[in-house]
Scaffold this active site. Structure first.
Site, PDB file in Angstrom:
ATOM      1  N   ASP A  46      22.888  60.832  -7.128  1.00  0.00           N
ATOM      2  CA  ASP A  46      23.107  59.384  -7.110  1.00  0.00           C
ATOM      3  C   ASP A  46      24.317  59.083  -7.979  1.00  0.00           C
ATOM      4  OD1 ASP A  46      20.983  56.975  -6.233  1.00  0.00           O
ATOM      5  OD2 ASP A  46      22.524  56.370  -7.676  1.00  0.00           O
TER       6      ASP A  46
ATOM      7  N   ASP B 186      28.676  60.820  -5.978  1.00  0.00           N
ATOM      8  CA  ASP B 186      29.237  59.608  -5.376  1.00  0.00           C
ATOM      9  C   ASP B 186      29.694  60.008  -3.981  1.00  0.00           C
ATOM     10  OD1 ASP B 186      30.683  57.467  -4.484  1.00  0.00           O
ATOM     11  OD2 ASP B 186      31.828  57.196  -6.334  1.00  0.00           O
ATOM     12  N   VAL B 187      29.030  59.486  -2.955  1.00  0.00           N
ATOM     13  CA  VAL B 187      29.333  59.923  -1.583  1.00  0.00           C
ATOM     14  C   VAL B 187      30.702  59.437  -1.102  1.00  0.00           C
ATOM     15  CG1 VAL B 187      26.885  60.066  -0.936  1.00  0.00           C
ATOM     16  CG2 VAL B 187      28.181  57.974  -0.397  1.00  0.00           C
TER      17      VAL B 187
ATOM     18  N   SER C  57      19.815  52.985  10.597  1.00  0.00           N
ATOM     19  CA  SER C  57      19.123  51.685  10.577  1.00  0.00           C
ATOM     20  C   SER C  57      18.901  51.262  12.023  1.00  0.00           C
ATOM     21  CB  SER C  57      20.027  50.662   9.880  1.00  0.00           C
ATOM     22  OG  SER C  57      19.557  49.347  10.095  1.00  0.00           O
TER      23      SER C  57
ATOM     24  N   TYR D 249      27.750  45.736   8.313  1.00  0.00           N
ATOM     25  CA  TYR D 249      26.684  46.730   8.106  1.00  0.00           C
ATOM     26  C   TYR D 249      26.321  47.366   9.454  1.00  0.00           C
ATOM     27  CZ  TYR D 249      22.100  48.617   6.728  1.00  0.00           C
ATOM     28  OH  TYR D 249      21.021  49.446   6.486  1.00  0.00           O
TER      29      TYR D 249
ATOM     30  N   LYS E  97      26.584  51.285  10.883  1.00  0.00           N
ATOM     31  CA  LYS E  97      25.432  52.057  11.365  1.00  0.00           C
ATOM     32  C   LYS E  97      25.611  52.451  12.837  1.00  0.00           C
ATOM     33  CE  LYS E  97      23.197  51.990   7.390  1.00  0.00           C
ATOM     34  NZ  LYS E  97      22.852  53.205   6.641  1.00  0.00           N
TER      35      LYS E  97
HETATM   36  P1  NDP Z   1      18.616  50.940  -2.276  1.00  0.00           P
HETATM   37  O1  NDP Z   1      19.700  50.024  -2.691  1.00  0.00           O
HETATM   38  O2  NDP Z   1      17.226  50.714  -2.748  1.00  0.00           O
HETATM   39  O3  NDP Z   1      18.995  52.449  -2.660  1.00  0.00           O
HETATM   40  C1  NDP Z   1      20.235  52.983  -2.312  1.00  0.00           C
HETATM   41  C2  NDP Z   1      20.583  54.081  -3.283  1.00  0.00           C
HETATM   42  O4  NDP Z   1      21.880  54.595  -2.909  1.00  0.00           O
HETATM   43  C3  NDP Z   1      20.702  53.578  -4.725  1.00  0.00           C
HETATM   44  O5  NDP Z   1      20.095  54.502  -5.596  1.00  0.00           O
HETATM   45  C4  NDP Z   1      22.209  53.529  -4.919  1.00  0.00           C
HETATM   46  O6  NDP Z   1      22.616  53.710  -6.263  1.00  0.00           O
HETATM   47  C5  NDP Z   1      22.665  54.698  -4.080  1.00  0.00           C
HETATM   48  N1  NDP Z   1      24.102  54.634  -3.806  1.00  0.00           N
HETATM   49  C6  NDP Z   1      24.849  53.550  -3.512  1.00  0.00           C
HETATM   50  N2  NDP Z   1      26.141  53.888  -3.386  1.00  0.00           N
HETATM   51  C7  NDP Z   1      26.200  55.222  -3.592  1.00  0.00           C
HETATM   52  C8  NDP Z   1      27.254  56.159  -3.602  1.00  0.00           C
HETATM   53  N3  NDP Z   1      28.535  55.793  -3.395  1.00  0.00           N
HETATM   54  N4  NDP Z   1      26.970  57.461  -3.831  1.00  0.00           N
HETATM   55  C9  NDP Z   1      25.697  57.848  -4.090  1.00  0.00           C
HETATM   56  N5  NDP Z   1      24.653  57.004  -4.130  1.00  0.00           N
HETATM   57  C10 NDP Z   1      24.907  55.699  -3.880  1.00  0.00           C
HETATM   58  O7  NDP Z   1      18.669  50.957  -0.682  1.00  0.00           O
HETATM   59  P2  NDP Z   1      17.625  51.518   0.397  1.00  0.00           P
HETATM   60  O8  NDP Z   1      16.749  52.522  -0.203  1.00  0.00           O
HETATM   61  O9  NDP Z   1      17.043  50.359   1.085  1.00  0.00           O
HETATM   62  O10 NDP Z   1      18.640  52.198   1.438  1.00  0.00           O
HETATM   63  C11 NDP Z   1      18.714  53.603   1.669  1.00  0.00           C
HETATM   64  C12 NDP Z   1      19.296  53.819   3.062  1.00  0.00           C
HETATM   65  O11 NDP Z   1      18.411  53.255   4.030  1.00  0.00           O
HETATM   66  C13 NDP Z   1      20.645  53.127   3.275  1.00  0.00           C
HETATM   67  O12 NDP Z   1      21.483  53.984   4.025  1.00  0.00           O
HETATM   68  C14 NDP Z   1      20.283  51.892   4.082  1.00  0.00           C
HETATM   69  O13 NDP Z   1      21.357  51.443   4.861  1.00  0.00           O
HETATM   70  C15 NDP Z   1      19.138  52.420   4.915  1.00  0.00           C
HETATM   71  N6  NDP Z   1      18.256  51.402   5.443  1.00  0.00           N
HETATM   72  C16 NDP Z   1      17.657  50.487   4.614  1.00  0.00           C
HETATM   73  C17 NDP Z   1      16.850  49.498   5.160  1.00  0.00           C
HETATM   74  C18 NDP Z   1      16.214  48.437   4.315  1.00  0.00           C
HETATM   75  O14 NDP Z   1      15.762  47.414   4.900  1.00  0.00           O
HETATM   76  N7  NDP Z   1      16.077  48.600   3.011  1.00  0.00           N
HETATM   77  C19 NDP Z   1      16.601  49.431   6.611  1.00  0.00           C
HETATM   78  C20 NDP Z   1      17.263  50.452   7.368  1.00  0.00           C
HETATM   79  C21 NDP Z   1      18.044  51.396   6.804  1.00  0.00           C
HETATM   80  P3  NDP Z   1      22.895  52.408  -7.181  1.00  0.00           P
HETATM   81  O15 NDP Z   1      21.574  51.739  -7.313  1.00  0.00           O
HETATM   82  O16 NDP Z   1      23.470  52.945  -8.418  1.00  0.00           O
HETATM   83  O17 NDP Z   1      23.867  51.567  -6.412  1.00  0.00           O
END
Ligand code: NDP
Length: 282
Positions: free
Chosen positions: A38, A61-62, A140, A153, A157
């Site tokens: 993360d 960091d992706v 998604s 967004y 996706k």
């Molecule tokens: P969260 O915001 O809860 O978690 C996302 C995580 O990704 C956080 O820990 C964040 O870190 C991390 N992150 C963000 N940017 C980067 C980066 N550049 N490199 C590494 N890590 C990073 O989101 P969700 O759990 O909801 O989402 C996870 C996935 O699921 C995403 O791809 C989202 O698009 C997908 N998704 C989510 C849905 C929803 O309704 N929640 C529905 C459908 C798909 P930090 O907190 O430090 O930013």
């Protein structure tokens, strides 16, 4: 018979919170050796400490090729060759298309789309060389549907699904599996203040169960709830007017839903519009 879920090495991006954290917990409980990467290393360490089994917490960091590559290398050194990469990190900005800050659009494309492309390019060659491996991407339902207020967004996706479909053709017969998970709205900070439309709100654990199911028995595309994907595909064959009518009933209008923008202020300020975090070394 499906694969037995004992001991595979699993690397999860964005595993410190939300869905990624739930996937890490579920797989670790099932006996997988898990590493979460993360950009918030402190949060990753805190989450890993609370998860069952031994979960490695690393910086990743992706959006940065060397950081992502170092993450994967560190996982290999600590746990062994990577059996499963879960491309999970993602961001979402919600609001009218003409009010979206350019920075928010850039970051969504960079994390959601290019981050996934980067993950596939960095992980798949070693898997192909071994003749096995599995890349599971959390896309998604917005890979097939485009709710009002989530245009960029949804574009990222849709792009992820298109990219993975192409790479899947290139990897056919290599032993490397690709999967894409298309959940509707899930209860995490990313979705704060949004509506679910005709579908119900999902939990991160439901997505984690679907991922664990894919690890046991790989499939390319999985929708959650299960009926959403087939319905979205079926709607494509309808005349445009009828399709628009039905989709207006089923797909949420996030601009209308988000009457109070404050519900998303701290999330969007931290992730999309505020200063970018530097990203840390593993
Ligand atoms: P969260 O915001 O809860 O978690 C996302 C995580 O990704 C956080 O820990 C964040 O870190 C991390 N992150 C963000 N940017 C980067 C980066 N550049 N490199 C590494 N890590 C990073 O989101 P969700 O759990 O909801 O989402 C996870 C996935 O699921 C995403 O791809 C989202 O698009 C997908 N998704 C989510 C849905 C929803 O309704 N929640 C529905 C459908 C798909 P930090 O907190 O430090 O930013």
């Amino acid at each position: 018979m499906g694969r037995v879920l004992v001991g595979p090495v699993v690397a999860i991006t964005g595993g410190a919170r939300g869905i990624g954290r739930a996937v890490a917990a579920h797989l670790a409980r099932s006996g997988a050796r898990v590493a979460i990467g993360d950009r918030d290393l402190e949060q990753a360490r805190a989450s890993a400490g609370q998860l069952p089994g031994k979960v490695e917490a690393l910086g990743c960091d992706v959006t940065d090729t060397s950081s992502f590559s170092l993450f994967l290398q560190s996982v290999r050194e600590r746990l062994g060759p990577i059996d499963v990469l879960v491309n999970n990190a993602g961001l979402m900005w919600v609001g009218p298309f003409d009010q979206e800050p350019e920075e928010a659009a850039r970051r969504q494309i960079e994390v959601n789309l290019h981050g996934t492309i980067r993950g596939v390019k960095l992980a798949a060659p070693a898997m192909r060389e071994r003749g096995r491996g599995h890349i599971i991407t959390i896309a998604s339902a917005a890979a097939r549907l485009s709710p009002a207020g989530e245009s960029t967004y949804a574009a990222t996706k849709h792009g992820v699904l298109g990219y993975l479909s192409g790479v899947r053709s290139e990897l056919r017969g290599s032993g490397v599996q690709l999967s894409v998970v298309l959940p509707g709205v899930v209860r995490t900070e990313l979705a704060a203040g949004t509506a679910t439309g005709a579908a119900r709100l999902l939990t991160p654990e439901e997505v984690a169960r679907a991922v664990a199911g894919l690890v046991r028995r790989p499939r390319f595309e999985v929708s959650l709830p299960a009926h959403v994907g087939p319905l979205a595909r079926w709607a494509q064959v309808l005349p445009q007017g009828l399709r628009d009518f039905l989709l207006r009933l089923a797909v949420p209008d996030q601009i209308a839903a988000l009457a109070d923008k404050r519900a998303r202020h701290s999330y969007e300020e931290r992730n999309l519009t505020g200063p970018e975090s530097a990203g840390e070394e593993p």
